[in-house]
Design an enzyme around this catalytic site. Structure first.
Site: not given
Length: 665
Positions: A368, A483, A36, A195, A125, A271, A421
């Site tokens: 937990r 869930h 690129h 750009n 990413p 690009h 998240e």
């Protein structure tokens, strides 16, 4: 206080400095026939302004604790970063730029943490670099509040990030930047490469946000309308941003992608593809760069070389640190320990004592809750622990008694991430990358899907990032299949380098936390139950073997079968063993809280736990395919290969066959 900006080079020299970036970018991409070139060519003057006039770093010591951090969130433009590292004097020789995108080079297609010195994070990413930068700025804030004393500010640096249209289109940019504004991270400065081009072309058809207004609404200080090709204008914007201490800053730079290329500038053709030999030659002529490929004049190297000023900056800081150590010796020792990523000298003894305490209590509680107990104990021993939850603190059970929420000023050790998240996972990565802290985030296991790419990147980078995922099965009950995780444990285990722990009681949960803390070469996911799970008695050998990921929990002489189980299904395996013993069938129960860790053990240990030729059954409230590598095609897996239902947890366990009788059968 932060060091002043560097002396300004003559305009002609800075023009050559920018053109050196353009030349290296187009030459490397052309040589690789891949890459690129457009972004590095378009952001060259912005890089000159930041790296040439402001960035505090020492190429001779890339790990200097008080360096400014630089994140290339638009990581596809990696040749911009590689050119900067090479030109400023890092150990990244020209030969590596010639090998851009080649096997085992230090210049992969997108920046990879740990590959080349000076690369602060893995990007590519889009948008995740922004979240990493937010995490780094948070770490700076936390450490400054904890360690700085009047006249001795040993933690005092900025985090800078480059980002493009793609980064701002990605939802993680909203999550991370919204939180950054709420927290008032004044040491964070982001440069928006406006750009107007993405892979598909001009962005007007799919991206028409008013970006300055968007960030102003987040509470950021915005410098709009900066000419990204005017070094002095960018420099002035940086100075304005650094003067604002109570808000992060967005510097909006209008640029031309592939600036200097006569035919491909301001087009999407530049690009993500080489310019082509003819366009490269035309660009050389257009910008007045009369040098062969990969040749940089000595005068340009001299203008870019940051080694001397970097050594001066670090030397001045070392003097400050020495004065600090004279006045605050214990704090200085603690700072050095944490900056090095080391655990306390007596950590092994403390961890052993903590595990012994948990064994002695023998509590039957949800894992937990066992995790909260572990956090409570660990936080007293590890002040570097920085936790948080994505708006589920009361469910994840992550708020310990000593937790102090981070706000708009001062320090803290707990982050209320809100319902973010993906942003949380990216920020946790940034905290881990910065150093000096051991971060963890938390949410329901089913929502790990939202965060998955950041979890993958944490494994790729091999950073100590810990995620607490509660409500780990259909056992959570009435919230139903939206869930209830089914495939999630297996999916996390498939990420290379991710250690996944699904403990069965208080002892395994504490052992899992200890393993996560001790692990310096990768991330850890802790999968925890909502419901209570019975405590399992063990001898010392079994307690010590937990750290190996899988071990014999309950044995029999000459076992005729082995039952492998994790988490809340371990009591079912133990119950089935007892019932089969009444029928004269000898069964071994293997608890396997971490398949990833178990798989790393030597073959002799694995065979001792899972003896060849003995039939095996695996029991886990999740998809079954993953367990075939342990039980084989002839073995049995009691699992769930469909979505759950809305009902009380105990009813669901019975409905889906997670009973002692079904295991026996």
């Amino acid at each position: 206080m932060s060091a002043p900006a560097e002396a300004v080079a003559p305009a002609a020299a800075e023009r050559d400095m920018a053109n050196a970036i353009r030349a290296l970018a187009m030459d490397a991409v052309q040589a690789a026939n891949s890459g690129h070139p457009g972004m590095p060519m378009g952001m060259a003057e912005i890089a000159v302004a930041l790296w040439g006039r402001h960035l505090r770093h020492n190429p001779s010591n890339p790990g200097w604790a008080n360096r400014d951090r630089f994140v290339l969130s638009n990581g596809h433009g990696s040749m911009l970063l590689y050119a900067l590292l090479h030109l400023t004097g890092y150990d990244l020789p020209l030969a590596e730029l010639r090998r851009f995108r080649q096997l085992h080079s230090k210049t992969p297609g997108h920046p990879e943490y740990g590959c080349a010195p000076g690369v602060e994070t893995t990007t590519g990413p889009l948008g995740q670099g922004l979240a990493n930068a937010v995490g780094m700025a948070i770490a700076e804030r936390v450490l400054a509040a904890e360690f700085n004393r009047p006249g001795c500010e040993i933690v005092d640096h900025h985090t800078y990030a480059f980002a493009g249209d793609g980064c701002l289109m990605e939802g993680i940019s909203h999550e991370a930047c919204s939180l950054a504004g709420t927290l008032g991270l004044g040491k964070l400065i982001v440069f928006y490469d406006d750009n107007g081009i993405s892979i598909d072309g001009h962005v007007e058809g799919w991206f028409t946000d008013d970006t300055p207004q968007r960030f102003a609404a987040y509470g950021w200080h915005v410098v709009p309308g900066v000419d990204g090709h005017d070094v002095a204008a960018v420099d002035a914007a940086i100075r304005a941003a650094k003067a604002v201490a109570d808000r992060p800053s967005l510097v909006c730079c209008k640029t031309i992608i592939a600036r200097g290329a006569p035919h491909k500038a301001n087009t999407h053709d530049a690009h993500g593809a080489p310019l082509g030999a003819e366009e490269v030659a035309a660009t050389r002529a257009a910008i007045g760069w009369n040098h062969p490929p990969f040749e940089i004049p000595a005068s340009v190297y001299a203008a870019w070389d940051a080694r001397a000023r970097g050594a001066r900056a670090e030397g001045a800081w070392n003097e400050t640190l020495a004065a600090y150590a004279a006045q605050h010796p214990q704090l200085a020792a603690e700072f050095r320990r944490r900056a090095a990523g080391e655990l306390p000298a007596d950590w092994a003894a403390q961890a052993r004592a903590l595990l012994d305490e948990v064994v002695a209590k023998g509590e039957t509680i949800a894992t937990r809750k066992a995790s909260l107990n572990a956090i409570e104990a660990l936080a007293r021993r590890l002040p570097e622990l920085v936790g948080g939850s994505a708006d589920l603190a009361g469910s994840n059970l992550t708020l310990w008694s000593g937790a102090r929420a981070l706000g708009r000023s001062g320090g803290g050790n707990y982050l209320h991430y809100g319902v973010r998240e993906f942003g949380m996972a990216g920020i946790v990565n940034g905290l881990a990358l910065h150093g000096g802290v051991i971060p963890f985030g938390a949410t329901f296991l089913v929502f790990s899907d939202y965060a998955r790419n950041a979890l993958r990147i944490s494994a790729l980078m091999k950073v100590r990032a810990i995620q607490v995922f509660t409500h780990d099965s259909i056992g959570l009950g009435e919230d139903g299949p939206t869930h209830q995780p089914v495939e999630h444990a297996a999916a996390l285990r498939l990420i290379p380098g991710m250690d996944v722990w699904r403990p069965c009681d208080t002892v395994e949960t504490t052992a899992a936390w200890i393993a996560a803390i001790e692990r310096r070469d990768g991330p850890t996911s802790l999968l925890l139950s909502r419901q209570n799970i019975a405590f399992q008695p063990r001898d010392r050998a079994a307690i010590d073997a937990i750290r190996r990921g899988g071990y014999v929990l309950a044995d029999a002489t000459a076992p005729q079968a082995v039952i492998i189980a994790t988490g809340s299904e371990v009591p079912l395996a133990v119950g089935a063993r007892a019932k089969l013993a009444e029928a004269g069938i000898a069964v071994r129960v293997v608890s396997m809280p971490s398949t990833n860790v178990f798989d790393r053990q030597d073959a002799a240990y694995r065979a001792a736990v899972l003896p060849p030729g003995v039939p095996r059954v695996a029991v886990e409230a999740g998809v079954t395919d993953y367990w075939r590598k342990y039980v084989g095609l002839e073995g049995e897996v009691i699992g769930i290969d469909r979505f759950g239902e809305s009902a009380p947890g105990p009813e669901l366990f019975k409905f889906f066959g997670f009973t002692v009788d079904n295991v026996v059968g």
